[in-house]
Design an enzyme around this catalytic site. Structure first.
Site, short mmCIF file in Angstrom:
data_model
loop_
_atom_site.label_atom_id
_atom_site.label_comp_id
_atom_site.label_asym_id
_atom_site.label_seq_id
_atom_site.Cartn_x
_atom_site.Cartn_y
_atom_site.Cartn_z
N GLU A 30 120.76 121.79 49.56
CA GLU A 30 119.79 122.84 50.23
C GLU A 30 119.68 124.00 49.29
O GLU A 30 120.67 124.72 48.88
CB GLU A 30 119.96 123.09 51.67
CG GLU A 30 120.14 121.77 52.59
CD GLU A 30 120.11 122.14 54.03
OE1 GLU A 30 120.16 123.41 54.32
OE2 GLU A 30 120.32 121.17 54.85
N ASP A 38 123.92 115.46 56.52
CA ASP A 38 124.60 116.09 57.22
C ASP A 38 124.15 116.34 58.75
O ASP A 38 125.00 116.71 59.48
CB ASP A 38 125.19 117.59 56.76
CG ASP A 38 123.89 118.35 56.75
OD1 ASP A 38 122.58 117.76 56.60
OD2 ASP A 38 124.01 119.62 56.02
N SER A 39 122.84 115.79 58.98
CA SER A 39 122.62 115.47 60.31
C SER A 39 123.36 114.68 61.24
O SER A 39 123.32 114.85 62.45
CB SER A 39 121.20 114.91 60.32
OG SER A 39 121.24 113.81 59.67
N GLU A 59 110.96 119.90 53.83
CA GLU A 59 111.05 119.65 55.35
C GLU A 59 110.32 120.91 56.01
O GLU A 59 110.39 122.13 55.70
CB GLU A 59 112.70 120.05 55.95
CG GLU A 59 112.86 119.75 57.21
CD GLU A 59 114.13 119.59 57.61
OE1 GLU A 59 115.22 119.28 56.92
OE2 GLU A 59 114.31 119.49 59.06
N ASP A 94 124.72 113.95 51.47
CA ASP A 94 124.40 115.59 51.51
C ASP A 94 125.80 116.32 51.30
O ASP A 94 126.66 115.83 51.65
CB ASP A 94 124.00 115.78 52.99
CG ASP A 94 122.83 116.27 53.12
OD1 ASP A 94 122.11 116.56 52.27
OD2 ASP A 94 122.04 116.16 54.22
N LYS A 108 122.86 115.64 47.65
CA LYS A 108 121.50 116.39 48.02
C LYS A 108 122.13 117.75 48.32
O LYS A 108 123.24 117.72 49.00
CB LYS A 108 120.90 115.85 49.18
CG LYS A 108 119.79 116.74 49.79
CD LYS A 108 118.56 115.89 50.63
CE LYS A 108 119.17 115.87 52.10
NZ LYS A 108 119.19 117.26 52.69
O1 KIV Z 1 120.67 115.60 57.02
C1 KIV Z 1 119.77 115.17 56.98
O2 KIV Z 1 119.48 113.86 57.74
C2 KIV Z 1 118.55 115.51 56.15
C3 KIV Z 1 117.53 114.51 56.29
C4 KIV Z 1 116.50 114.84 57.62
C5 KIV Z 1 116.29 115.14 55.12
O3 KIV Z 1 118.77 116.45 55.43
#
Ligand code: KIV
Length: 281
Positions: free
Chosen positions: A120, A49-50, A186, A88, A118
């Site tokens: 959090e 989600d970055s 992280e 994510d 993934k």
């Molecule tokens: O959103 C993302 O890119 C991440 C990674 C940096 C682990 O969660």
């Protein structure tokens, strides 16, 4: 939309089995061309989600929604053959409870063709992780600094220093126990990440954590040096593409303004000539 299981791609159990052997190589991708570039080098490719901050200019990851992550997931899927693809779960799409998480995770898997999701959170997400894994959804957990909780945490600082280390250790143990097949650590202190890696049975994937983690992940644009002005301590730029791109764009602008581009070799004559593949005379 159909899910395609790629014959040659790494599976979550195969990924987990690599704990303690060769370090696992993980990178992010949000587009087909980037997925093609990283695929043969990576064990895992994360549609993180970055993407909201890196490609869409959002101030945090909180503005990413299901539609955005699915669109990027579908693009990445088209560029992968070998790596395990993980997507994510965006903020607000899983925290209400296991049922909400299942519906949205299933949608992400169905519409992108990814093999895992993934999410959090540590101890508080254990019930949800157990619910998903029991129903065929492989989960990567993400603990330590969890960027979706930036407001609650009060920033993007290191997590787990001093006595707070116990809480991160408990989170790691909880997500492993709940059935996650890997966990991202992280921005946790190096000795803590090393200890967690020893303590738990699933691979730890470090970002700002420790070389002792079972694998490492970076945002690919960070690793390529796209953002010279934003380079946290944990990022190593393996190239300086941001500067190279800025120089190339400046050269283009200058040549256009000076009438030097396009040159004779970039324009077409009025007679048919032998053509380059994909070109028309
Ligand atoms: O959103 C993302 O890119 C991440 C990674 C940096 C682990 O969660």
């Amino acid at each position: 939309m159909s899910v395609v299981v790629r014959a040659g791609s790494l599976t979550p159990p195969q990924f987990s089995e690599q704990k303690g052997t060769t370090p696992l190589v993980c990178l992010t991708a949000y587009t087909t061309p980037m997925a093609r570039l990283v695929d043969s080098h990576c064990d895992m490719v994360l549609v993180g989600d970055s993407v909201g901050m890196v490609l869409h200019g959002l101030p945090s990851t909180l503005g990413v929604d299901l539609e955005m992550i699915i669109m990027h997931g579908r693009a990445v899927r088209r560029g992968l053959e070998r790596a395990l693809m993980v997507v994510d779960m965006p903020f607000g799409t899983y925290e209400e409870g296991p049922q909400q998480a299942f519906c949205n995770a299933a949608r992400i898997m169905r519409e992108t063709g990814c093999a895992a999701i993934k999410l959090e959170g540590g101890k508080t997400m254990a019930e949800t992780i157990a619910f998903l894994t029991a129903r065929g959804i492989p989960v990567v957990a993400h603990i330590g600094l969890t960027p979706q909780a930036v407001h609650a945490i009060g920033g993007y600082g290191v997590q787990g220093r001093g006595e707070d280390g116990d809480s991160v250790r408990n989170d790691a143990a909880s997500v492993a126990e709940a059935g996650a097949f890997a966990v991202v650590l992280e921005k946790v202190p190096e000795p803590l990440a090393r200890r967690i890696t020893k303590d738990i049975s699933i691979p730890t994937i470090g970002i700002g954590a420790s070389p002792a983690c079972d694998g490492q992940i970076l945002v690919t644009e960070d690793a390529l040096g796209m953002f010279a002005e934003f380079r946290p301590k944990f990022v190593k730029a393996f190239a300086e593409l941001g500067t190279a791109a800025a120089d190339a764009i400046a050269s283009y602008a200058q040549e256009v303004r000076e009438g030097r581009f396009p040159a004779a070799e970039h324009v077409y004559g009025d007679r048919a000539q032998p053509v380059h593949q994909g070109d028309a005379a």
